[in-house]
Design a protein around this motif. Structure first.
Motif, PDB file in Angstrom:
ATOM      1  N   GLY A   1      80.297  75.965   1.316  1.00  0.00           N
ATOM      2  CA  GLY A   1      79.667  77.135   0.821  1.00  0.00           C
ATOM      3  C   GLY A   1      78.931  77.898   1.152  1.00  0.00           C
ATOM      4  O   GLY A   1      78.877  79.176   0.834  1.00  0.00           O
ATOM      5  N   THR A   2      78.133  77.195   2.251  1.00  0.00           N
ATOM      6  CA  THR A   2      77.199  78.147   2.781  1.00  0.00           C
ATOM      7  C   THR A   2      78.396  79.380   4.211  1.00  0.00           C
ATOM      8  O   THR A   2      78.185  80.256   4.394  1.00  0.00           O
ATOM      9  N   MET A   3      79.410  78.790   4.153  1.00  0.00           N
ATOM     10  CA  MET A   3      80.570  80.142   4.837  1.00  0.00           C
ATOM     11  C   MET A   3      81.023  80.689   3.503  1.00  0.00           C
ATOM     12  O   MET A   3      81.088  81.811   3.967  1.00  0.00           O
ATOM     13  N   VAL A   4      81.399  80.717   2.853  1.00  0.00           N
ATOM     14  CA  VAL A   4      81.741  81.368   2.243  1.00  0.00           C
ATOM     15  C   VAL A   4      80.546  82.396   1.744  1.00  0.00           C
ATOM     16  O   VAL A   4      80.553  83.818   1.399  1.00  0.00           O
ATOM     17  N   SER A   5      79.654  82.088   1.210  1.00  0.00           N
ATOM     18  CA  SER A   5      77.928  82.831   1.178  1.00  0.00           C
ATOM     19  C   SER A   5      77.910  83.935   2.598  1.00  0.00           C
ATOM     20  O   SER A   5      77.492  85.114   2.283  1.00  0.00           O
ATOM     21  N   GLN A   6      77.681  83.302   3.589  1.00  0.00           N
ATOM     22  CA  GLN A   6      77.793  84.123   5.131  1.00  0.00           C
ATOM     23  C   GLN A   6      79.091  85.426   4.695  1.00  0.00           C
ATOM     24  O   GLN A   6      78.741  86.693   4.942  1.00  0.00           O
ATOM     25  N   GLY A   7      80.200  85.107   4.234  1.00  0.00           N
ATOM     26  CA  GLY A   7      81.375  85.436   4.404  1.00  0.00           C
ATOM     27  C   GLY A   7      80.738  86.469   2.967  1.00  0.00           C
ATOM     28  O   GLY A   7      81.395  88.232   3.288  1.00  0.00           O
ATOM     29  N   ALA A   8      80.924  86.285   1.816  1.00  0.00           N
ATOM     30  CA  ALA A   8      80.255  86.933   0.870  1.00  0.00           C
ATOM     31  C   ALA A   8      79.427  87.918   1.232  1.00  0.00           C
ATOM     32  O   ALA A   8      79.406  89.249   0.433  1.00  0.00           O
TER      33      ALA A   8
ATOM     34  N   LEU B   1      71.940  83.023   2.894  1.00  0.00           N
ATOM     35  CA  LEU B   1      71.041  81.558   2.823  1.00  0.00           C
ATOM     36  C   LEU B   1      70.934  81.494   1.794  1.00  0.00           C
ATOM     37  O   LEU B   1      70.554  80.692   1.215  1.00  0.00           O
ATOM     38  N   ILE B   2      70.255  82.270   0.300  1.00  0.00           N
ATOM     39  CA  ILE B   2      70.056  82.119  -0.889  1.00  0.00           C
ATOM     40  C   ILE B   2      71.287  82.019  -1.550  1.00  0.00           C
ATOM     41  O   ILE B   2      71.310  81.340  -2.711  1.00  0.00           O
ATOM     42  N   GLY B   3      72.441  82.916  -1.203  1.00  0.00           N
ATOM     43  CA  GLY B   3      73.672  82.314  -1.993  1.00  0.00           C
ATOM     44  C   GLY B   3      74.085  80.705  -1.405  1.00  0.00           C
ATOM     45  O   GLY B   3      75.048  80.103  -2.369  1.00  0.00           O
ATOM     46  N   SER B   4      73.638  80.594  -0.653  1.00  0.00           N
ATOM     47  CA  SER B   4      74.619  79.005   0.498  1.00  0.00           C
ATOM     48  C   SER B   4      73.483  78.164  -0.232  1.00  0.00           C
ATOM     49  O   SER B   4      73.803  76.846  -0.657  1.00  0.00           O
ATOM     50  N   ALA B   5      72.104  78.549  -0.937  1.00  0.00           N
ATOM     51  CA  ALA B   5      71.338  77.725  -1.479  1.00  0.00           C
ATOM     52  C   ALA B   5      71.469  77.375  -2.976  1.00  0.00           C
ATOM     53  O   ALA B   5      71.608  76.241  -3.291  1.00  0.00           O
ATOM     54  N   ALA B   6      72.850  78.558  -3.482  1.00  0.00           N
ATOM     55  CA  ALA B   6      73.003  78.244  -4.875  1.00  0.00           C
ATOM     56  C   ALA B   6      74.050  77.298  -4.922  1.00  0.00           C
ATOM     57  O   ALA B   6      74.259  76.514  -5.643  1.00  0.00           O
ATOM     58  N   SER B   7      74.840  77.773  -4.241  1.00  0.00           N
ATOM     59  CA  SER B   7      76.237  77.116  -3.739  1.00  0.00           C
ATOM     60  C   SER B   7      75.683  75.453  -3.764  1.00  0.00           C
ATOM     61  O   SER B   7      76.607  74.507  -4.369  1.00  0.00           O
ATOM     62  N   GLY B   8      74.847  75.421  -2.603  1.00  0.00           N
ATOM     63  CA  GLY B   8      74.861  73.920  -2.657  1.00  0.00           C
ATOM     64  C   GLY B   8      74.310  73.253  -3.390  1.00  0.00           C
ATOM     65  O   GLY B   8      74.410  71.747  -3.684  1.00  0.00           O
TER      66      GLY B   8
END
Length: 488
Positions: free
Chosen positions: A348-355, A404-411
């Motif tokens: 999910g962290t990869m998706v977040s940085q891509g988004a 990173l905020i999106g990664s936290a939500a995904s995690g």
């Protein structure tokens, strides 16, 4: 980047790192040139960062890392040509490894020096096989998808086609000791063929059968020495490659030249295979499996909290190149238990940085930012986030934080749903890795992937759009990095 530009870029890189005389060694990974410089202080960081074709410069793991992106292999070849034939002799013919034989200065040989060398060995041993492992994971996931009862079971798990394609996917993991041994020997300047033979010993059918049944080799004082199954293993072969190199070097110095061709491989294979099977293999494999299982268990029981924390901070490791230390751990988890809750969060962290970088590309009216942003987003959605991070996100720091905020939500969602990955490949391209090959009807992890990826996309995109970026922002000419934890 056209081929004609590589030589010009290579000249600029070599000049800015201090010239040929300042370069000790050079390797490359998926996106970076990793220099070992004699004196990092004379390298021109800012000049390199502002060079077309260079995404960023990182100092970590005892290396001076020049981030190139997807063209790194071509740039590496051009840099080697620029450094000259004498330097090229220090490298393997395929450009994957560097001569690591030169001793460090006495004042540099503290504990951190050896930690950095260990990180380098693990990275050099794993990097060449990552692509094959990732591809195999995708194939296995697609096979699991085709056997889903919900889709009408398009393919039977007992069919000839399924078993044949499954063999193609399983072979990369099944014979992993051979591949890792070959890559490790090449990196450490040992004999790759002899080391691969030792890997073959560990994956020999009879040894596997005995290992699966924990057959006793011999007993001493009531303690049984047992065979283990070393298919899918990593760390025992890395140590075996080091043993093989040291024994091989000793034999070359002490055996008459007319005996070396036969007796060097004979003695090396016999001695190292025996040591690995009896002593180092069981110890290392037991410790590695224990650590991998413990982290999987810890991630599971921590649930949403562990998912949010790991998701929120994992991409910070990428800044320093320290994420490579996680790669063998994830591989060990998947090869040992068949699943990795940690890798599910990382995906999910990869998706977040891509988004986040996609939001910049769509919102920006600057052609250069748009072009770089769209290319970096595609790369991130395919599992490589470095072009996004160093090309755009870190230069506009709020964009990176938005990711990173999106990664936290995904995690958070992945941890809450106890999602797992059953393959190596992450991000959107790795969707098939969330199907459980042992239980095709179990779609919990796939649903976790869908919801967490959606959260990563929406949260990162919206935070970047409304807070993280606008065209009036100025790109940072230099991104200050925290000190490498290995050097503190």
């Amino acid at each position: 980047m056209a081929n004609k530009d590589y030589s010009k870029l290579a000249k600029k890189i070599v000049a800015d790192v201090g010239g040929e005389k300042n370069v000790d060694n050079l390797i490359h990974c998926i996106t970076r040139l990793r220099f070992y410089l004699k004196d990092e202080s004379i390298a021109k960081d800012d000049a390199l960062k502002n060079t077309d074709g260079v995404i960023d410069v990182i100092k970590a793991s005892g290396q001076y890392q020049v981030v190139i992106g997807n063209e790194v292999a071509n740039v590496y070849d051009a840099v080697v040509d620029e450094l000259g034939p004498k330097f090229a002799k220090k490298l393997d013919s395929d450009g994957e490894a560097a001569d690591d034989s030169k001793e460090a200065d006495p004042d540099k040989k503290g504990i951190m020096h050896y930690i950095n060398k260990l990180i380098g060995v693990i990275t050099g041993s794993m990097t060449p096989v990552i692509g094959v492992i990732a591809a195999s994971g995708i194939i296995k996931g697609i096979l699991a998808l085709l056997t889903l009862p919900q889709l009408g079971q398009l393919l039977s798990a007992k069919s000839t086609l399924y078993l044949t394609v499954s063999a193609m996917a399983d072979s990369a993991f099944f014979f992993l000791p051979i591949f890792v041994g070959f890559a490790a020997a090449r990196y450490m300047k040992g004999d790759p063929i002899i080391t691969a033979v030792i890997g073959g010993v560990l994956t020999y059918p009879q040894i596997i059968e005995w290992g699966s049944n924990f057959k006793t080799m011999f007993s001493i004082g009531g303690f049984n020495f047992q065979f283990l199954n070393y298919t899918y293993s990593i760390f025992p072969m890395i140590l075996a490659a080091w043993f093989a190199k040291e024994i091989g070097n000793w034999l070359k110095k002490n055996l008459p030249s007319y005996l070396q061709m036969i007796f060097t491989p004979l003695i090396t294979v016999l001695v190292v295979s025996a040591i690995t099977l009896v002593i180092t293999g069981p110890v290392i494999q037991g410790v590695a499996n224990g650590i991998a299982d413990f982290i999987n268990w810890l991630v599971h029981i921590s649930g949403w909290l562990g998912g949010a924390v790991i998701g929120g901070f994992y991409q910070v490791l990428v800044i320093f190149g320290l994420h490579w230390g996680v790669v063998p751990l994830v591989t060990q988890q998947i090869s040992g238990s068949g699943e990795s809750a940690l890798n599910a969060i990382i995906s999910g962290t990869m998706v977040s940085q891509g988004a986040a970088v996609l939001a910049v590309a769509i919102k920006s009216k600057k052609d250069d930012i748009k072009g770089l942003g769209f290319a970096a987003a595609i790369s991130a959605f395919c599992g490589v986030t470095e072009p996004a991070i160093y090309g755009v996100n870190l230069r506009y720091r709020k964009v990176f934080i938005s990711g990173l905020i999106g990664s936290a939500a995904s995690g958070f969602i992945t941890g809450l749903m106890h999602g797992n990955m059953f393959g190596f490949t992450g991000s959107l391209i790795g969707f098939s890795s969330f199907f459980n090959p042992k239980n095709a009807a179990d779609l919990n992890s796939f649903y976790a992937f869908l919801l967490s990826s959606l959260a990563a996309l929406v949260v990162s995109f919206l935070v970047t759009w409304f807070w993280g970026y606008n065209d009036q922002m100025q790109a940072g000419t230099k991104v200050e990095k925290k000190k490498n934890p290995a050097k503190v």
